[in-house]
Design an enzyme around this catalytic site. Sequence first.
Site, PDB file in Angstrom:
ATOM      1  N   LYS A 117       8.202  28.784  39.612  1.00  0.00           N
ATOM      2  CA  LYS A 117       8.626  29.345  41.248  1.00  0.00           C
ATOM      3  C   LYS A 117       9.773  29.629  41.548  1.00  0.00           C
ATOM      4  O   LYS A 117      10.188  30.793  42.203  1.00  0.00           O
ATOM      5  CB  LYS A 117       7.864  28.226  42.146  1.00  0.00           C
ATOM      6  CG  LYS A 117       6.221  28.345  42.325  1.00  0.00           C
ATOM      7  CD  LYS A 117       5.973  27.708  43.323  1.00  0.00           C
ATOM      8  CE  LYS A 117       4.396  27.477  43.379  1.00  0.00           C
ATOM      9  NZ  LYS A 117       3.705  26.752  44.744  1.00  0.00           N
ATOM     10  N   LYS A 199      -3.613  34.335  35.605  1.00  0.00           N
ATOM     11  CA  LYS A 199      -4.340  33.553  36.530  1.00  0.00           C
ATOM     12  C   LYS A 199      -4.834  34.543  37.710  1.00  0.00           C
ATOM     13  O   LYS A 199      -3.764  35.428  38.178  1.00  0.00           O
ATOM     14  CB  LYS A 199      -3.576  32.385  37.286  1.00  0.00           C
ATOM     15  CG  LYS A 199      -4.626  31.348  37.906  1.00  0.00           C
ATOM     16  CD  LYS A 199      -3.655  30.140  38.081  1.00  0.00           C
ATOM     17  CE  LYS A 199      -4.239  29.475  39.571  1.00  0.00           C
ATOM     18  NZ  LYS A 199      -3.631  28.063  39.790  1.00  0.00           N
ATOM     19  N   LYS A 202      -4.312  34.909  44.823  1.00  0.00           N
ATOM     20  CA  LYS A 202      -4.268  35.337  46.234  1.00  0.00           C
ATOM     21  C   LYS A 202      -2.892  36.431  46.442  1.00  0.00           C
ATOM     22  O   LYS A 202      -3.166  37.195  47.132  1.00  0.00           O
ATOM     23  CB  LYS A 202      -4.506  34.360  47.271  1.00  0.00           C
ATOM     24  CG  LYS A 202      -3.400  33.501  47.183  1.00  0.00           C
ATOM     25  CD  LYS A 202      -3.584  32.385  48.127  1.00  0.00           C
ATOM     26  CE  LYS A 202      -2.500  31.312  47.769  1.00  0.00           C
ATOM     27  NZ  LYS A 202      -3.041  29.895  48.345  1.00  0.00           N
TER      28      LYS A 202
END
Length: 337
Positions: A117, A199, A202
Site C-alpha cells: 500500500k 485481484k 473495487k
Amino acid sequence: MSDSAKRPIIFSGIQPSGELTLGHIAGALRNWVALQRDYECYFCIVDMHAITVRQVPANLRRWTLDCAAMYLATGIQPEQATIFVQSHVPAHAELAWVLSTLTGFGEASRMTQFKEKSEQHAHNINVGLFTYPILMAADILLYQADLVPVGEDQKQHVELTRDLAQRFNNIYSPTFAVPEPYIPRYGARLMSLQDPHKKMSKSDPNRNATIFLVDDNDAIQRKIQRAVTDSGTTIEYDPENRPGISNLIEIYHLATDEPIEAIVERCREWTYSQFKAAVAEALVAYVEPVRTRFQQIRSDEASLASLLLSGAERAARVAQRTLRKVYRKIGFWSPKD
Ligand code: TRP
C-alpha cells in the site's frame, strides 16, 4: 443448537471504501451467510480502516450505508449476526492503542500489505496505514473471536493478531481468545476480468475489470463477454497456467453453486464464447435479486440507521467488557474497580 450452548465467535469486516463487488461476495459475504447460523457473528463496517487512504467524506458516508445494505441484501440476518460500524464503538481505537505498545516496530514493518500500500499511495504513507494491522487485531480480540474469515491477503494480519493475543496473555494472564484465520478453498480471490493476474478490485481504474453488485444486467453481460481469457481452447480449471478461464469457472461456480469439478466435466469441450454466454447468464440470474434487494433496503435509511444503532449497542457491550479487563490488567486505575 440450543440457545444456552455457546457458539464459537466470528469477527470479520469490510472497508466502506468503494462500491461492493462480486469479489466481496466470493471472498467474504457468501461465507458469512453460511457461517451465521452456527457461530456468533460480528460483521463490522470498518470505516476507521478506510481512512488510512484519503476518502471523500460524502462517499465514505454513502458507502458505509451501502455496505450495511449489501450485508443484508446478500443474506446476513440481523437476528443472527451483529452488524455495526467500527467508529460507533470507541473500544476499537482504545484497545488498538494498548496493543500498539505491545507491537514491535520491526514486527509491524514486516507486514507485506503495508509495503504494497505504501507503494500504491506513495504520496500518503501515513502512520495509520502502518498501524492498520494493530487496529484490526483490536477489532478481532475485543470480541474474543475464535475464527476470522478473511482473504489470503489478510492472513498475515491475523497471524499478528494471534501473536499479540498470546503476548498479552503471557505478560498478564489469559484474557484473549487466540483466533484462527478461516480461508475458503475456492473463489476466495476473484481476479480482474481484464488482467487475471490481478485481484478483482473495487478501485480498479478500468471499470470493465470488476463486476459491481449494482451493475445492471447489460453491464454484467458485457463485462463477461469481454473478459480476457488465455490462449488455450478447452474449459479447464488451472489458476496457475490458465488464470482467465479459471476465474470465469469460479464465477460460474459462485453463481450456480455447481462444484468446480462438475462444471469442468460438463463444459470441457465448449468454446470460450459458449462458456462466456453461460457464465453471463448465470451471473445475471445470481446478481439481479441481490441488486433488487439492495436497492429496496438501501432506500430505507431510517431502518438502516436503527439497525446500525442497535448493532453498535450490542457490540459495545461485549467490547467494553474486554476493554475493561485489559485496562485493569495493565494497571490503569479506575474508581469502578
Ligand atoms: N483489513 C480487512 C480487509 O481489508 C478488513 C478488516 C478490518 C477486517 N478489520 C478486520 C477483516 C477484522 C477481518 C477481521 O479486508
